[in-house]
Design a protein around this motif. Sequence first.
Motif, short mmCIF file in Angstrom:
data_model
loop_
_atom_site.label_atom_id
_atom_site.label_comp_id
_atom_site.label_asym_id
_atom_site.label_seq_id
_atom_site.Cartn_x
_atom_site.Cartn_y
_atom_site.Cartn_z
N ILE A 135 0.84 -1.20 0.00
CA ILE A 135 0.00 0.00 0.00
C ILE A 135 0.88 1.25 0.00
CG2 ILE A 135 -1.69 1.33 1.35
CD1 ILE A 135 -2.89 -1.08 -0.06
N LEU A 136 1.92 1.24 0.84
CA LEU A 136 2.84 2.37 0.91
C LEU A 136 3.53 2.58 -0.43
CD1 LEU A 136 4.16 4.53 2.72
CD2 LEU A 136 5.91 2.84 3.27
N GLN A 137 3.92 1.52 -1.12
CA GLN A 137 4.55 1.63 -2.43
C GLN A 137 3.60 2.24 -3.46
OE1 GLN A 137 7.76 0.94 -3.51
NE2 GLN A 137 8.12 0.86 -1.30
N LEU A 138 2.33 1.83 -3.42
CA LEU A 138 1.35 2.39 -4.33
C LEU A 138 1.13 3.88 -4.08
CD1 LEU A 138 -1.31 -0.48 -4.46
CD2 LEU A 138 0.24 0.24 -6.30
N ILE A 139 1.09 4.27 -2.84
CA ILE A 139 0.90 5.68 -2.48
C ILE A 139 2.08 6.50 -2.96
CG2 ILE A 139 0.76 7.31 -0.55
CD1 ILE A 139 -0.90 5.15 0.93
N LEU A 140 3.28 6.04 -2.69
CA LEU A 140 4.49 6.79 -3.06
C LEU A 140 4.69 6.81 -4.56
CD1 LEU A 140 7.01 5.74 -0.27
CD2 LEU A 140 5.76 7.88 -0.49
N ALA A 141 4.28 5.79 -5.27
CA ALA A 141 4.43 5.75 -6.73
C ALA A 141 3.53 6.77 -7.40
CB ALA A 141 4.14 4.35 -7.25
N GLY A 142 2.43 7.11 -6.79
CA GLY A 142 1.48 8.05 -7.38
C GLY A 142 1.76 9.50 -7.01
N VAL A 143 2.75 9.78 -6.16
CA VAL A 143 3.05 11.15 -5.75
C VAL A 143 3.83 11.85 -6.86
CG1 VAL A 143 4.31 12.56 -4.06
CG2 VAL A 143 3.10 10.50 -3.32
N PRO A 144 3.36 13.07 -7.34
CA PRO A 144 4.06 13.79 -8.41
C PRO A 144 5.47 14.20 -7.95
CG PRO A 144 1.98 14.88 -7.84
CD PRO A 144 2.16 13.74 -6.92
N GLY A 145 6.43 14.11 -8.84
CA GLY A 145 7.79 14.52 -8.54
C GLY A 145 8.64 13.41 -7.98
N ALA A 146 8.04 12.30 -7.63
CA ALA A 146 8.80 11.19 -7.09
C ALA A 146 9.39 10.41 -8.26
CB ALA A 146 7.93 10.28 -6.24
N GLY A 147 10.69 10.50 -8.45
CA GLY A 147 11.38 9.74 -9.48
C GLY A 147 11.25 10.35 -10.86
N GLN A 148 10.76 11.57 -11.01
CA GLN A 148 10.61 12.19 -12.35
C GLN A 148 11.70 13.17 -12.61
OE1 GLN A 148 6.71 13.82 -12.73
NE2 GLN A 148 5.75 11.82 -12.62
#
Length: 139
Positions: A126-139
């Motif tokens: 669940i935490l991975q899904l939340i963090l993957a959808g946050v803008p600017g994370a890894g872009q």
Amino acid sequence: MPAAGIHYPHNPEFDRFLQAFVGEDRNGNAVTVLSALARLDLEPWEEATALAALEKEAADSRLEMLLSQFRDVPALKQDYGSVARKLTRLLPKRRKRLTAVSDGAENGPAKSSGLIWAVLTFLFLILQLILAGVPGAGQ
């Protein structure tokens, strides 16, 4: 500082049983359960552990049989059974053992541990899904 079990490596929960008085030998020396078992060429702590693992009646019978083989204490010949029953009361209480249920599932802590790991894995996903959808994370 040395580890606690180095000087006395045996489990102290058997001390009351192993130090219990069995009787006097022919020379007037006090004989304990420990010395009686040792004179029978048995390892006292192993035998105490085995006796403690048995049901009460089985432990009584086993100790009675061992005492009947012990000839160094003349007074013991009179009643091996009652002496054995008194001595087995000094053994530590049997602990419930963890056993597998007939369908293969485990009881107790092992089952709880698996449940804990499953919940932690779910929360991590669940935490991975939340963090993957946050803008600017890894872009």
